[in-house]
Design an enzyme around this catalytic site. Structure first.
Site, PDB file in Angstrom:
ATOM      1  N   HIS A 142       0.834  -1.211   0.000  1.00 19.34           N
ATOM      2  CA  HIS A 142       0.000   0.000   0.000  1.00 19.34           C
ATOM      3  C   HIS A 142       0.868   1.260   0.000  1.00 19.34           C
ATOM      4  O   HIS A 142       0.635   2.189  -0.771  1.00 19.34           O
ATOM      5  CB  HIS A 142      -0.936   0.002   1.206  1.00 19.34           C
ATOM      6  CG  HIS A 142      -1.695   1.277   1.383  1.00 19.34           C
ATOM      7  ND1 HIS A 142      -2.704   1.665   0.527  1.00 19.34           N
ATOM      8  CD2 HIS A 142      -1.572   2.287   2.293  1.00 19.34           C
ATOM      9  CE1 HIS A 142      -3.179   2.841   0.920  1.00 19.34           C
ATOM     10  NE2 HIS A 142      -2.505   3.242   1.982  1.00 19.34           N
ATOM     11  N   ARG A 151       3.450  10.700  -5.197  1.00 16.72           N
ATOM     12  CA  ARG A 151       4.757  11.368  -5.279  1.00 16.72           C
ATOM     13  C   ARG A 151       5.570  10.892  -6.479  1.00 16.72           C
ATOM     14  O   ARG A 151       5.526  11.490  -7.545  1.00 16.72           O
ATOM     15  CB  ARG A 151       5.534  11.152  -3.973  1.00 16.72           C
ATOM     16  CG  ARG A 151       5.018  11.952  -2.796  1.00 16.72           C
ATOM     17  CD  ARG A 151       5.998  11.878  -1.619  1.00 16.72           C
ATOM     18  NE  ARG A 151       6.449  10.505  -1.394  1.00 16.72           N
ATOM     19  CZ  ARG A 151       5.797   9.616  -0.648  1.00 16.72           C
ATOM     20  NH1 ARG A 151       4.718   9.958  -0.011  1.00 16.72           N
ATOM     21  NH2 ARG A 151       6.251   8.392  -0.522  1.00 16.72           N
TER      22      ARG A 151
END
Ligand code: CA
Length: 425
Positions: A142, A151
């Site tokens: 995850h 990101r």
């Protein structure tokens, strides 16, 4: 003390279907309200709710040191604070009372009427008064997926992730029992291209997070810490946990301090706490951790559990579609490591505190624990059985989570953890 309640050969005189999450080997703890508006602490076997307050008043716990009103309360906090020895004595006794060979209650219709209810005759409430709630971020898959999406896929895991069970302090005021409706939240979102001010309105990217959570007893005083060897002594049991998340609100607010209003509008838990004792037969090897964690987080004892997890989406008036199958054993950090780390700075953990695991995603695409990952932020929508598509959760969708363990002899489950999304007000 032996956990005689776990004897896999034991049968109950209460009827239990083969596929039930609640055989006599489970004996979970919860709080319910009866049709006569009486709130009591209870347990469950098959489709029957058992009033532990009535059992105690009628003398069935004689010989176990319990205060008179321990079960006549609207939460389990005081019982949990009594500690593991008491939990075991009570669970073992309940198993004996409902054992098929024991006629004491079985053959006493007057007592049975006071103690046993059909499950559809009671309403489940929150099992504990949750003082503090912490949510971890403990599934490597995850964290890698979310790091890639939010990101940079090349540096998806931040440098601290493999050394610290990362977590944040959440809000306990919005933790609700399964079956409670959830209003779509309002919030700020990233400014759209060309705009200087952020957006504001109902979340457009409402998501679930497939988690488990553990409930603690008091483990340490201010300034003290606990060792990893003793950490599990302070874990009473587990519930299933849906950490509802508004991804658009989250994406705008989370830098630099982490999750805030994109998470705190609602979190749903399953109402029966399944004890760590009941899960004992389902321990599996800890995940391989590389690099080796610091010594205070190292443990040899098996601290992972083989719990099958499932998520389904049910549009209003339609059949449900299963969208994910995962497993609690995919957690990188064990509960013992999480709790040990939580107290390492001397912050006290109290009876009734709740610690979420963080979203549990497995290694395959169908085992991801959120829509964010399952649809890869909406790039690959899921088609439901009614033909409609979902990138995230629509108004009037119900999200249903289930969790159970199974071996050759028994099945221990958590029931359901459900919530329906209502349109924003
Ligand atoms: Ca979470």
């Amino acid at each position: 003390m032996k956990i005689t309640a776990n004897n896999p050969n034991r049968k109950s005189w209460l009827k239990v279907n083969d596929c039930s999450d609640f055989p006599i080997q489970n004996i979970p703890f919860g709080v319910f309200i009866t049709k006569d508006d009486i709130i009591t602490i209870g347990s469950r076997i098959g489709d029957y709710a058992i009033d532990l307050g009535a059992l105690h008043q009628l003398g069935y716990f004689n010989g176990i040191p319990l205060t008179d009103d321990i079960f006549l309360q609207d939460n389990l906090n005081d019982f949990i604070a009594d500690g593991r020895k008491t939990w075991r004595l009570v669970r073992n006794r309940i198993a004996d009372i409902f054992d098929v060979t024991n006629g004491t209650l079985r053959d006493n219709p007057i007592h049975k009427e006071k103690i046993i209810f059909r499950i559809d005759e009671v309403e489940m409430l929150l099992p504990v008064s949750i003082g503090d709630y912490t949510d971890f971020y403990a599934s490597k898959e995850h964290a890698t997926n979310v790091g890639s999406l939010f990101r940079d896929p090349k540096n998806a895991l931040l440098p601290n992730w493999l050394h610290i069970p990362i977590g944040y302090h959440g809000r306990s005021s919005s933790i609700i029992p399964s079956g409670t409706n959830i209003r779509r939240p309002y919030g700020q979102t990233k400014p759209v291209e060309g705009s200087k001010s952020p957006g504001f309105g109902p979340s457009k990217l409402l998501d679930f997070e497939l988690e488990m959570a553990f409930i603690t007893t008091a483990s340490n005083n201010l300034g003290e810490r606990i060792s990893i060897e003793e950490a599990e002594e302070y874990i009473f049991g587990l519930v299933q946990f849906n950490d509802w998340s508004a991804r658009d609100i989250q994406a705008w607010e989370y830098v630099p301090l982490g999750p805030f209003l994109g998470k705190s509008f609602a979190s749903t838990i399953s109402p029966w706490i399944v004890t760590l004792d009941a899960l004992e037969p389902f321990r599996v090897d800890n995940p391989k951790q590389s690099p080796e964690p610091l010594p205070y987080l190292q443990h040899d004892k098996k601290g992972s559990f083989d719990i099958h997890l499932q998520v389904a989406i049910q549009p209003d008036g339609e059949k449900e579609t299963i969208v994910a199958n995962s497993n609690f054993k995919y957690m990188y950090w064990t509960m013992a490591q999480q709790l040990t780390h939580h107290t390492v700075n001397g912050c006290p953990v109290n009876a009734g505190d709740m610690m979420g695991s963080g979203t549990i995603s497995g290694p395959t695409k169908d085992s991801f624990g959120s829509m964010l990952e399952l649809t890869w932020r909406g790039q690959h929508p899921i088609t439901l059985l009614d033909g409609t598509e979902r990138k995230f959760i629509n108004d009037n969708d119900t999200v249903i989570m289930r969790a159970h363990c199974k071996n050759d002899q028994i099945r221990i489950g958590f029931g359901e953890c459900t919530g329906k999304i209502l349109p924003a007000k």
